[in-house]
Design a protein around this motif. Structure first.
Motif, PDB file in Angstrom:
ATOM      1  N   GLY A   7       0.817  -1.217   0.000  1.00 31.05           N
ATOM      2  CA  GLY A   7       0.000   0.000   0.000  1.00 31.05           C
ATOM      3  C   GLY A   7       0.848   1.262   0.000  1.00 31.05           C
ATOM      4  N   SER A   8       1.950   1.243   0.747  1.00 36.87           N
ATOM      5  CA  SER A   8       2.837   2.397   0.788  1.00 36.87           C
ATOM      6  C   SER A   8       3.471   2.649  -0.579  1.00 36.87           C
ATOM      7  CB  SER A   8       3.939   2.179   1.833  1.00 36.87           C
ATOM      8  OG  SER A   8       4.813   3.280   1.911  1.00 36.87           O
ATOM      9  N   HIS A  27      -5.909   9.257  -3.136  1.00 40.14           N
ATOM     10  CA  HIS A  27      -6.571   9.004  -1.860  1.00 40.14           C
ATOM     11  C   HIS A  27      -6.830   7.516  -1.631  1.00 40.14           C
ATOM     12  CE1 HIS A  27     -10.226   8.704   0.780  1.00 40.14           C
ATOM     13  NE2 HIS A  27      -9.441   9.451   1.527  1.00 40.14           N
ATOM     14  N   LYS A  28      -7.301   6.818  -2.643  1.00 45.50           N
ATOM     15  CA  LYS A  28      -7.604   5.391  -2.474  1.00 45.50           C
ATOM     16  C   LYS A  28      -6.344   4.597  -2.168  1.00 45.50           C
ATOM     17  CE  LYS A  28     -11.785   5.291  -5.315  1.00 45.50           C
ATOM     18  NZ  LYS A  28     -12.451   4.727  -6.519  1.00 45.50           N
ATOM     19  N   MET A  29      -5.236   4.960  -2.773  1.00 50.94           N
ATOM     20  CA  MET A  29      -3.976   4.276  -2.489  1.00 50.94           C
ATOM     21  C   MET A  29      -3.462   4.625  -1.093  1.00 50.94           C
ATOM     22  SD  MET A  29      -3.764   2.532  -5.119  1.00 50.94           S
ATOM     23  CE  MET A  29      -4.326   2.496  -6.832  1.00 50.94           C
ATOM     24  N   ASP A  75      -2.365   2.150   2.285  1.00 52.18           N
ATOM     25  CA  ASP A  75      -1.173   2.307   3.113  1.00 52.18           C
ATOM     26  C   ASP A  75      -1.551   2.413   4.587  1.00 52.18           C
ATOM     27  OD1 ASP A  75       1.394   2.978   4.112  1.00 52.18           O
ATOM     28  OD2 ASP A  75       1.021   5.103   3.764  1.00 52.18           O
ATOM     29  N   GLU A  76      -2.513   3.285   4.899  1.00 51.96           N
ATOM     30  CA  GLU A  76      -2.791   3.620   6.295  1.00 51.96           C
ATOM     31  C   GLU A  76      -3.635   2.573   7.011  1.00 51.96           C
ATOM     32  OE1 GLU A  76      -2.556   8.480   5.845  1.00 51.96           O
ATOM     33  OE2 GLU A  76      -4.515   7.495   5.925  1.00 51.96           O
TER      34      GLU A  76
END
Length: 282
Positions: A77-78, A87-89, A93-94
């Motif tokens: 994800g990072s 935003h979706k990516m 990550d988060e």
């Protein structure tokens, strides 16, 4: 956080940026197709440590399989987030970061208090569901600080429990006569992670002084602190996971110790006489 300058505002393949944060790396400088090149490349190290931890884990208990594999997902994800600043990516990550931290918090709680029954995983799953929804539907500073607050609370819970368990297990290990590698692990886990947090804060709040391009920058080049945050933070997480696993194995009487795989990667091994018992853990 990145200032508004011509260098940071360069247009690339994934423009415009829709993420709630833009880190202190000049966008689309190295490649037209990668928004933050060095932040993207350093994210691959997260994937490496996640898979290495899973490979070297002395038992294949589900809790550790989930933890290390979630770290791998964080790395993926990072990579996608920093490569696109979409935003979706960013969510890819988060959110896995919160999931990985929740898994570690779950293990810490059970290490300290024993098995808690179904109420604990159900409560954590409910909290994760609500957090996922809120982080996903919000944007801007609300989204950013909601994620940071949730993740920060989990970090404090983990630090509290590993510290308490470390103090308790000093006595247990000395009585059983096992090797006390807990001190070695906790020193590196906390030390490396706090160093990582320090450079993360500098990158976030003092970007205009260290970005190497703005008129206020005291440096002639960008040290890519967020990329180094990836390297040091995941190293701290790796040490923390080893420490939590160490404490888990001590509680089960498996007499863990630290060794260096291939001479450089720290990992855990169990007392040979405990191998049959360890084989029953899934």
């Amino acid at each position: 956080m990145a200032p508004t300058t011509a260098s940071f505002d360069q247009v690339g393949y994934w423009s415009p940026n829709t993420a709630s944060v833009d880190w202190c790396e000049n966008n689309y400088v190295v490649s037209y197709y990668i928004a933050e090149f060095w932040n993207t490349i350093s994210s691959l190290f997260i994937i490496l440590l996640g898979e290495l931890g899973l490979y070297l884990c002395p038992t294949k208990e589900k809790r550790f399989k989930v933890t290390f594999r979630t770290i791998t997902v964080v790395g993926i994800g990072s990579t996608l987030f920093h490569g696109t600043l979409r935003h979706k990516m960013q969510l890819l990550d988060e959110l896995p970061m919160i999931y990985a931290a929740t898994a570690l918090a779950f293990i810490c709680i059970e290490n300290k208090h024993g098995a808690q029954g179904r109420w604990l995983p159900i409560s954590l799953a409910t909290w994760l569901f609500l957090t996922t929804i809120f982080v996903s539907i919000t944007g801007g500073k609300i989204q950013f600080y909601t994620f940071q607050g949730s993740f920060g609370i989990l970090q404090l819970i983990i630090i509290y429990y590993v510290t308490v368990l470390h103090r308790q297990q000093k006595t247990i290990i000395s009585i059983r006569g096992g090797q006390n590698d807990s001190s070695w692990l906790i020193t590196r886990a906390i030390g490396v992670y706090f160093f990582a947090v320090t450079i993360w804060l500098i990158d976030l709040h003092l970007c205009e002084f260290v970005n190497g391009v703005g008129p206020q920058s005291v440096l002639k080049w960008n040290p890519q602190l967020h990329a180094w945050w990836h390297v040091f933070s995941i190293s701290g997480v790796y040490f923390s996971t080893l420490l939590i696993a160490f404490q888990h194995y001590v509680a089960k009487g498996l007499q863990p110790s630290v060794y260096f795989w291939k001479g450089f990667a720290p990992a855990l091994t169990l007392d040979p006489h405990a191998q049959q018992k360890a084989a029953k853990l899934h």
